[in-house]
Design a protein around this motif. Structure first.
Motif, mmCIF file in Angstrom:
data_model
loop_
_atom_site.group_PDB
_atom_site.id
_atom_site.type_symbol
_atom_site.label_atom_id
_atom_site.label_comp_id
_atom_site.label_asym_id
_atom_site.label_seq_id
_atom_site.Cartn_x
_atom_site.Cartn_y
_atom_site.Cartn_z
ATOM 1 N N ILE A 245 0.496 -1.278 -0.082
ATOM 2 C CA ILE A 245 0.218 0.118 0.099
ATOM 3 C C ILE A 245 0.901 1.754 0.186
ATOM 4 O O ILE A 245 1.734 0.965 0.613
ATOM 5 C CB ILE A 245 -0.799 0.060 1.033
ATOM 6 C CG1 ILE A 245 -2.104 -1.332 0.750
ATOM 7 C CG2 ILE A 245 -1.427 1.117 1.307
ATOM 8 C CD1 ILE A 245 -2.902 -1.634 2.079
ATOM 9 N N VAL B 5 0.894 5.745 -0.383
ATOM 10 C CA VAL B 5 0.357 6.633 -0.277
ATOM 11 C C VAL B 5 1.439 7.996 -0.258
ATOM 12 O O VAL B 5 2.191 7.579 -0.043
ATOM 13 C CB VAL B 5 -0.980 6.711 1.285
ATOM 14 C CG1 VAL B 5 -1.930 7.784 0.883
ATOM 15 C CG2 VAL B 5 -1.785 5.465 1.240
ATOM 16 N N ARG C 29 -2.465 10.209 6.163
ATOM 17 C CA ARG C 29 -3.304 11.057 7.515
ATOM 18 C C ARG C 29 -4.614 11.567 7.054
ATOM 19 O O ARG C 29 -4.836 12.325 7.888
ATOM 20 C CB ARG C 29 -2.645 11.898 8.252
ATOM 21 C CG ARG C 29 -1.097 11.793 8.835
ATOM 22 C CD ARG C 29 -0.981 10.658 9.584
ATOM 23 N NE ARG C 29 -1.559 10.253 10.429
ATOM 24 C CZ ARG C 29 -1.056 10.900 11.554
ATOM 25 N NH1 ARG C 29 0.132 11.382 11.754
ATOM 26 N NH2 ARG C 29 -2.042 10.390 12.731
ATOM 27 N N GLY D 137 -6.995 9.140 5.700
ATOM 28 C CA GLY D 137 -7.816 7.844 5.407
ATOM 29 C C GLY D 137 -7.958 7.092 4.242
ATOM 30 O O GLY D 137 -7.806 5.530 4.700
ATOM 31 N N GLY E 277 -4.908 4.962 3.251
ATOM 32 C CA GLY E 277 -3.943 3.815 3.375
ATOM 33 C C GLY E 277 -5.228 3.652 3.943
ATOM 34 O O GLY E 277 -5.570 1.593 3.709
ATOM 35 N N ARG E 278 -6.056 3.361 4.396
ATOM 36 C CA ARG E 278 -6.873 2.917 5.420
ATOM 37 C C ARG E 278 -8.021 1.723 4.781
ATOM 38 O O ARG E 278 -8.302 0.899 4.564
ATOM 39 C CB ARG E 278 -7.352 3.278 6.717
ATOM 40 C CG ARG E 278 -8.417 2.114 7.767
ATOM 41 C CD ARG E 278 -8.978 3.937 8.559
ATOM 42 N NE ARG E 278 -7.732 4.416 9.712
ATOM 43 C CZ ARG E 278 -7.660 3.421 11.038
ATOM 44 N NH1 ARG E 278 -8.912 2.148 10.975
ATOM 45 N NH2 ARG E 278 -7.512 3.816 12.382
HETATM 46 C C1 LIG Z 1 1.636 3.565 6.005
HETATM 47 C C2 LIG Z 1 0.723 4.979 4.305
HETATM 48 C C3 LIG Z 1 0.674 3.720 3.649
HETATM 49 C C4 LIG Z 1 -0.183 5.517 5.666
HETATM 50 O O1 LIG Z 1 -1.151 6.204 4.711
HETATM 51 P P1 LIG Z 1 -2.229 6.671 5.469
HETATM 52 O O2 LIG Z 1 -3.129 7.181 3.858
HETATM 53 O O3 LIG Z 1 -1.300 8.228 5.954
HETATM 54 O O4 LIG Z 1 -3.163 5.956 6.685
HETATM 55 P P2 LIG Z 1 -4.319 6.569 6.744
HETATM 56 O O5 LIG Z 1 -4.700 8.173 6.902
HETATM 57 O O6 LIG Z 1 -5.187 5.672 6.165
HETATM 58 O O7 LIG Z 1 -4.406 5.886 8.561
HETATM 59 C C5 LIG Z 1 -4.457 4.999 9.004
HETATM 60 C C6 LIG Z 1 -3.832 4.866 10.196
HETATM 61 O O8 LIG Z 1 -2.662 5.448 11.015
HETATM 62 C C7 LIG Z 1 -1.986 6.059 11.581
HETATM 63 N N1 LIG Z 1 -1.110 6.780 11.092
HETATM 64 C C8 LIG Z 1 -0.748 6.444 9.742
HETATM 65 N N2 LIG Z 1 0.178 7.977 9.350
HETATM 66 C C9 LIG Z 1 1.016 7.940 10.210
HETATM 67 C C10 LIG Z 1 2.091 8.271 10.944
HETATM 68 N N3 LIG Z 1 3.080 8.936 10.517
HETATM 69 N N4 LIG Z 1 1.938 8.613 12.709
HETATM 70 C C11 LIG Z 1 1.371 7.980 12.662
HETATM 71 N N5 LIG Z 1 0.353 8.015 12.561
HETATM 72 C C12 LIG Z 1 0.319 7.044 11.656
HETATM 73 C C13 LIG Z 1 -3.673 6.811 11.765
HETATM 74 O O9 LIG Z 1 -3.052 7.652 12.592
HETATM 75 C C14 LIG Z 1 -4.280 5.986 11.149
HETATM 76 O O10 LIG Z 1 -5.327 5.778 11.772
HETATM 77 P P3 LIG Z 1 -6.609 7.011 13.301
HETATM 78 O O11 LIG Z 1 -6.924 7.059 11.841
HETATM 79 O O12 LIG Z 1 -7.186 5.758 13.919
HETATM 80 O O13 LIG Z 1 -5.932 7.917 13.589
HETATM 81 C C15 LIG Z 1 1.372 5.816 4.405
HETATM 82 O O14 LIG Z 1 2.697 6.373 5.064
HETATM 83 C C16 LIG Z 1 2.712 4.984 2.712
HETATM 84 O O15 LIG Z 1 2.387 5.676 1.945
HETATM 85 N N6 LIG Z 1 4.127 4.788 3.117
HETATM 86 C C17 LIG Z 1 5.146 4.166 2.589
HETATM 87 C C18 LIG Z 1 5.030 3.259 2.025
HETATM 88 C C19 LIG Z 1 4.943 1.951 3.180
HETATM 89 O O16 LIG Z 1 5.082 2.064 4.196
HETATM 90 N N7 LIG Z 1 3.502 0.916 3.021
HETATM 91 C C20 LIG Z 1 3.579 -0.317 4.075
HETATM 92 C C21 LIG Z 1 2.136 0.137 5.114
HETATM 93 S S1 LIG Z 1 2.568 -1.247 5.999
#
Ligand SMILES: CC(C)(COP(=O)(O)OP(=O)(O)OC[C@H]1O[C@@H](n2cnc3c(N)ncnc32)[C@H](O)[C@@H]1OP(=O)(O)O)[C@@H](O)C(=O)NCCC(=O)NCCS
Length: 301
Positions: free
Chosen positions: A80, A82, A88, A90, A92-93
């Motif tokens: 996944i 983003v 942040r 939603g 990823g979720r």
């Molecule tokens: C990891 C990743 C996919 C998260 O995507 P995102 O769209 O920012 O995540 P969401 O907004 O859906 O957040 C889902 C939950 O994770 C938490 N979260 C995500 N990133 C966070 C951060 N940097 N710090 C703290 N909490 C975080 C959120 O608080 C949220 O929880 P909540 O809804 O209870 O507040 C994104 O940072 C990314 O693309 N990273 C690079 C690729 C990667 O490592 N993918 C592997 C994922 S296991």
């Protein structure tokens, strides 16, 4: 195109324009996070060279999506990604919810295992199940010099790959990587796909044969990465394997040394490799050959 939710859609092999949009997203993520969010299999799948399910979270009015997810039915793992400008929110979720419709208990890879990925995994109820170390040897600091490691054990020959070695290579790979979910399952067609890539050089795929029987005992497949550091190419220990029954004879160490020497002769400044953190015997072998851990990838289930 098959709508999954109001903002995310699912696609078969991505079209050219979808691919271009996802690749632009990947470049943004790589620049922001400092790691490629896709591995080799995921890049193959993105180019339609490997079966996978793809989800795209579009950005209204832009060809550049906010997020992308991919599920590989062979390795049963998902990725996944983003856009840093849309984290942040939603996305990823939402992408994870899509993946869970196809596979209720997915394994998710986090390359670089960055803090955001760790927190995200915890929040969505996933725990770490595997860790891969990325190790590096700087050849400017630790050049390949003739050493005891270069001494090929008695009764063994190290030579470059020839096409009639393919079936033995597939068998040794399967046997040596029996415990390794992805590498051990590679078929002859998978090997040929990799050998069809521009970087492939048979001189960099070194095979250890038994002198008497001619049997293949192990191999070291090196790769020269297209990306560059300080103007010089980066080398990789792409795969190193020795048959379990031939272990402990110094074959792995001499294959490693022969491959590192080949990479150095190609002008490589640093050599990297990926190794399962739990495989402490092999990690120790690399440490003693001047490789140090620089980062790690994790999978969550
Ligand atoms: C990891 C990743 C996919 C998260 O995507 P995102 O769209 O920012 O995540 P969401 O907004 O859906 O957040 C889902 C939950 O994770 C938490 N979260 C995500 N990133 C966070 C951060 N940097 N710090 C703290 N909490 C975080 C959120 O608080 C949220 O929880 P909540 O809804 O209870 O507040 C994104 O940072 C990314 O693309 N990273 C690079 C690729 C990667 O490592 N993918 C592997 C994922 S296991």
């Amino acid at each position: 195109m098959d709508p999954v939710s109001s903002t995310t859609y699912r696609t078969g092999a991505p079209t050219h324009s979808e691919q271009a949009g996802i690749e632009a997203l990947i470049r943004e993520v790589r620049a922001a996070d400092g790691v490629d969010p896709l591995n080799e299999n995921a890049h193959f799948a993105l180019r339609g060279e490997r079966p996978a399910v793809h989800w795209i979270a579009p950005t209204p009015g832009s060809p550049h999506p906010r997020g992308y997810a991919q599920w590989d039915p062979e390795t049963r793992s998902a990725i996944i990604v983003v856009d840093p400008a849309h984290r942040r929110e939603g996305v990823g979720r939402e992408l994870l919810a899509c993946v869970r419709k196809v596979t209720p208990e997915p394994t998710l890879w986090a390359f670089g295992n960055l803090p955001a990925a760790q927190t995200f995994a915890t929040k969505v109820g996933l725990t770490e199940t595997r860790r891969l170390l990325i190790m590096r040897r700087d050849l400017r600091e630790h050049p390949a010099t003739p050493s005891v490691d270069d001494v090929v054990p008695a009764g063994v020959n190290i030579d470059p790959y020839r096409p009639d070695d393919l079936s033995a290579l597939v068998e040794v790979n399967a046997e040596a990587f029996r415990e390794h979910p992805e590498q051990g399952e590679l078929t002859a067609a998978d090997f040929e796909q990799r050998m069809g890539q521009a970087w492939f050089d048979p001189e960099g795929l070194l095979l250890a044969h038994d002198d008497d029987s001619g049997r293949l005992l192990g191999f070291h497949w090196t790769k020269v990465e297209p990306r560059e550091v300080g103007g010089e190419p980066v080398g990789e220990v792409y795969a190193l394997a020795v048959l379990p029954e031939a272990a402990g004879r110094g074959i792995g160490r001499s294959l490693l040394a022969a491959g590192v020497r080949y990479l150095q002769d190609r002008g490589v400044a640093e050599v990297i490799l990926y190794v399962e953190a739990s495989n402490t015997r092999v990690v120790d072998m690399y440490r003693s050959a001047n490789f140090v851990t620089v980062s790690s990838d994790a999978s969550y289930s």
